[in-house]
Design a protein around this motif. Sequence first.
Motif, PDB file in Angstrom:
ATOM      1  N   ARG A   1       1.142  -1.609  -0.075  1.00 17.18           N
ATOM      2  CA  ARG A   1       0.301   0.162  -0.105  1.00 17.18           C
ATOM      3  C   ARG A   1       1.053   1.428   0.111  1.00 17.18           C
ATOM      4  O   ARG A   1       0.861   2.453  -0.720  1.00 17.18           O
ATOM      5  N   ASP A   2       1.462   1.123   1.191  1.00 10.53           N
ATOM      6  CA  ASP A   2       2.630   2.494   0.968  1.00 10.53           C
ATOM      7  C   ASP A   2       3.333   2.909  -0.713  1.00 10.53           C
ATOM      8  O   ASP A   2       4.045   4.093  -0.824  1.00 10.53           O
ATOM      9  N   PHE A   3       3.721   1.605  -1.092  1.00  9.59           N
ATOM     10  CA  PHE A   3       4.981   1.733  -2.020  1.00  9.59           C
ATOM     11  C   PHE A   3       4.145   2.265  -3.163  1.00  9.59           C
ATOM     12  O   PHE A   3       4.052   2.701  -3.583  1.00  9.59           O
ATOM     13  N   PHE A   4       3.143   0.943  -3.720  1.00 10.39           N
ATOM     14  CA  PHE A   4       1.515   2.254  -4.451  1.00 10.39           C
ATOM     15  C   PHE A   4       1.340   3.001  -4.052  1.00 10.39           C
ATOM     16  O   PHE A   4       1.052   4.759  -5.418  1.00 10.39           O
ATOM     17  N   GLN A   5       0.675   4.154  -2.972  1.00 11.03           N
ATOM     18  CA  GLN A   5       0.747   5.399  -2.852  1.00 11.03           C
ATOM     19  C   GLN A   5       1.933   6.527  -2.947  1.00 11.03           C
ATOM     20  O   GLN A   5       1.509   8.013  -3.719  1.00 11.03           O
ATOM     21  N   GLN A   6       3.130   6.311  -2.731  1.00  9.68           N
ATOM     22  CA  GLN A   6       3.900   6.855  -2.597  1.00  9.68           C
ATOM     23  C   GLN A   6       4.688   7.092  -4.572  1.00  9.68           C
ATOM     24  O   GLN A   6       5.063   8.204  -5.005  1.00  9.68           O
ATOM     25  N   HIS A   7       4.561   5.498  -5.300  1.00  9.66           N
ATOM     26  CA  HIS A   7       5.300   6.095  -6.511  1.00  9.66           C
ATOM     27  C   HIS A   7       3.825   5.866  -7.478  1.00  9.66           C
ATOM     28  O   HIS A   7       4.502   6.446  -8.415  1.00  9.66           O
ATOM     29  N   TYR A   8       3.167   5.345  -7.163  1.00  4.47           N
ATOM     30  CA  TYR A   8       1.623   5.468  -8.273  1.00  4.47           C
ATOM     31  C   TYR A   8       0.474   5.928  -7.691  1.00  4.47           C
ATOM     32  O   TYR A   8      -0.322   5.627  -7.533  1.00  4.47           O
ATOM     33  N   PRO A   9       0.532   7.434  -6.991  1.00  2.00           N
ATOM     34  CA  PRO A   9      -1.021   8.012  -6.927  1.00  2.00           C
ATOM     35  C   PRO A   9      -2.021   8.165  -7.394  1.00  2.00           C
ATOM     36  O   PRO A   9      -2.833   8.137  -6.926  1.00  2.00           O
ATOM     37  N   ARG A  10      -1.874   7.428  -8.912  1.00  2.00           N
ATOM     38  CA  ARG A  10      -2.740   7.763  -9.395  1.00  2.00           C
ATOM     39  C   ARG A  10      -3.765   6.056  -9.982  1.00  2.00           C
ATOM     40  O   ARG A  10      -5.245   6.580  -9.930  1.00  2.00           O
ATOM     41  N   ILE A  11      -3.113   5.524  -8.992  1.00  2.00           N
ATOM     42  CA  ILE A  11      -3.600   3.945  -9.771  1.00  2.00           C
ATOM     43  C   ILE A  11      -4.448   4.064  -8.117  1.00  2.00           C
ATOM     44  O   ILE A  11      -4.125   4.323  -7.525  1.00  2.00           O
ATOM     45  N   GLU A  12      -5.704   3.058  -8.379  1.00  2.00           N
ATOM     46  CA  GLU A  12      -6.459   2.566  -7.216  1.00  2.00           C
ATOM     47  C   GLU A  12      -6.090   1.826  -6.385  1.00  2.00           C
ATOM     48  O   GLU A  12      -6.428   0.585  -6.919  1.00  2.00           O
ATOM     49  N   PHE A  13      -5.726   1.684  -5.485  1.00  3.72           N
ATOM     50  CA  PHE A  13      -4.979   0.444  -4.892  1.00  3.72           C
ATOM     51  C   PHE A  13      -6.362  -0.133  -3.590  1.00  3.72           C
ATOM     52  O   PHE A  13      -6.515   1.290  -3.103  1.00  3.72           O
ATOM     53  N   SER A  14      -6.057  -1.232  -3.517  1.00  2.00           N
ATOM     54  CA  SER A  14      -6.938  -1.816  -2.396  1.00  2.00           C
ATOM     55  C   SER A  14      -6.074  -3.152  -1.483  1.00  2.00           C
ATOM     56  O   SER A  14      -6.093  -3.721  -2.007  1.00  2.00           O
ATOM     57  N   ALA A  15      -6.554  -3.498  -0.741  1.00  4.27           N
ATOM     58  CA  ALA A  15      -5.874  -4.372   0.185  1.00  4.27           C
ATOM     59  C   ALA A  15      -7.683  -4.635   1.272  1.00  4.27           C
ATOM     60  O   ALA A  15      -7.228  -4.498   2.520  1.00  4.27           O
ATOM     61  N   PRO A  16      -8.181  -5.592   0.338  1.00  4.28           N
ATOM     62  CA  PRO A  16      -9.525  -6.282   1.485  1.00  4.28           C
ATOM     63  C   PRO A  16      -9.054  -6.608   2.413  1.00  4.28           C
ATOM     64  O   PRO A  16      -8.454  -7.888   2.400  1.00  4.28           O
ATOM     65  N   ASP A  17     -10.153  -7.553   3.527  1.00  2.00           N
ATOM     66  CA  ASP A  17      -9.211  -7.980   4.795  1.00  2.00           C
ATOM     67  C   ASP A  17     -10.730  -8.911   3.852  1.00  2.00           C
ATOM     68  O   ASP A  17     -12.111  -8.687   3.931  1.00  2.00           O
ATOM     69  N   LEU A  18     -10.031 -10.057   3.937  1.00  3.39           N
ATOM     70  CA  LEU A  18     -11.060 -11.375   3.136  1.00  3.39           C
ATOM     71  C   LEU A  18     -11.333 -12.007   4.815  1.00  3.39           C
ATOM     72  O   LEU A  18     -11.462 -12.636   4.903  1.00  3.39           O
ATOM     73  N   PRO A  19     -12.768 -12.308   4.134  1.00  2.00           N
ATOM     74  CA  PRO A  19     -13.202 -13.810   4.935  1.00  2.00           C
ATOM     75  C   PRO A  19     -12.408 -14.800   4.980  1.00  2.00           C
ATOM     76  O   PRO A  19     -11.560 -15.079   3.463  1.00  2.00           O
ATOM     77  N   TYR A  20     -12.474 -15.412   5.954  1.00  2.00           N
ATOM     78  CA  TYR A  20     -11.924 -17.035   5.399  1.00  2.00           C
ATOM     79  C   TYR A  20     -12.562 -18.005   5.000  1.00  2.00           C
ATOM     80  O   TYR A  20     -12.837 -19.325   4.672  1.00  2.00           O
ATOM     81  N   ASP A  21     -13.660 -18.025   4.378  1.00  2.80           N
ATOM     82  CA  ASP A  21     -14.854 -18.605   4.421  1.00  2.80           C
ATOM     83  C   ASP A  21     -13.936 -18.387   2.920  1.00  2.80           C
ATOM     84  O   ASP A  21     -14.804 -17.412   1.770  1.00  2.80           O
ATOM     85  N   PRO A  22     -13.973 -19.434   1.804  1.00  5.06           N
ATOM     86  CA  PRO A  22     -13.746 -19.524   0.555  1.00  5.06           C
ATOM     87  C   PRO A  22     -14.859 -18.226  -0.815  1.00  5.06           C
ATOM     88  O   PRO A  22     -14.470 -18.093  -1.358  1.00  5.06           O
ATOM     89  N   THR A  23     -15.626 -19.291   0.021  1.00  2.95           N
ATOM     90  CA  THR A  23     -17.075 -18.420  -0.932  1.00  2.95           C
ATOM     91  C   THR A  23     -17.332 -16.937  -0.626  1.00  2.95           C
ATOM     92  O   THR A  23     -17.802 -16.406  -1.474  1.00  2.95           O
ATOM     93  N   ALA A  24     -17.034 -16.744   0.503  1.00  9.80           N
ATOM     94  CA  ALA A  24     -17.177 -15.885   0.573  1.00  9.80           C
ATOM     95  C   ALA A  24     -16.287 -14.605   0.027  1.00  9.80           C
ATOM     96  O   ALA A  24     -16.652 -13.160   0.328  1.00  9.80           O
ATOM     97  N   ALA A  25     -14.919 -15.111  -0.289  1.00  8.48           N
ATOM     98  CA  ALA A  25     -13.784 -14.528  -0.308  1.00  8.48           C
ATOM     99  C   ALA A  25     -14.074 -14.603  -1.633  1.00  8.48           C
ATOM    100  O   ALA A  25     -14.266 -12.977  -2.216  1.00  8.48           O
TER     101      ALA A  25
END
Length: 190
Positions: free
Chosen positions: A24-48
Amino acid sequence: MNKKVVYLHGFASSSQSDKAVLTRDFFQQHYPRIEFSAPDLPYDPTAAMQLLQQHIGSRRDVALIGSSLGGFLATCIAEQINCRACLINPAVAPHTVLNQHLGRYYHPVLQQHYDVGTGQIGVLAQLMPQRLQRPENYLLLLQSGDEVLDYRLALDYYQGANINLSEGGDHSYVGYAGQLQTIANFCQLA
């Protein structure tokens, strides 16, 4: 519309893991125009998978970065929408590995308990693509010292992909920060 990069964490990890934060920090610093996300994934694979499909929607200008089980999920999505995916020590056939980790767990970010049972193992087995349609869409970062997953399974499954295997290291991928520009280049962000 700017390109979107989605980071997918591994099993028993979160959007607050060291790799997720570094990415996240790398993309914010070097590619600020990129839409970056890191969702918290459920541990149920269907829900994920449902969460990821909703998160990505109909967009096709997406690149995925997946670590461990997140690498498996990234593969499933990349095969569905034909996008690039960078995989860090990815889980191959995770149903065979998680079978050894059945039980109750606690997710520190989502602050909830979850159970890993045989039902989820079956879903993972069904989700696994039998073979890759476009192996050139993948960049693999593997370390032979991975103590959790056998890197040779990834070498076999991802034949034809761009593979970067380094000797030693571990499952967390030692020196990950030094690979972030390589990942960004592969995602074709320019």
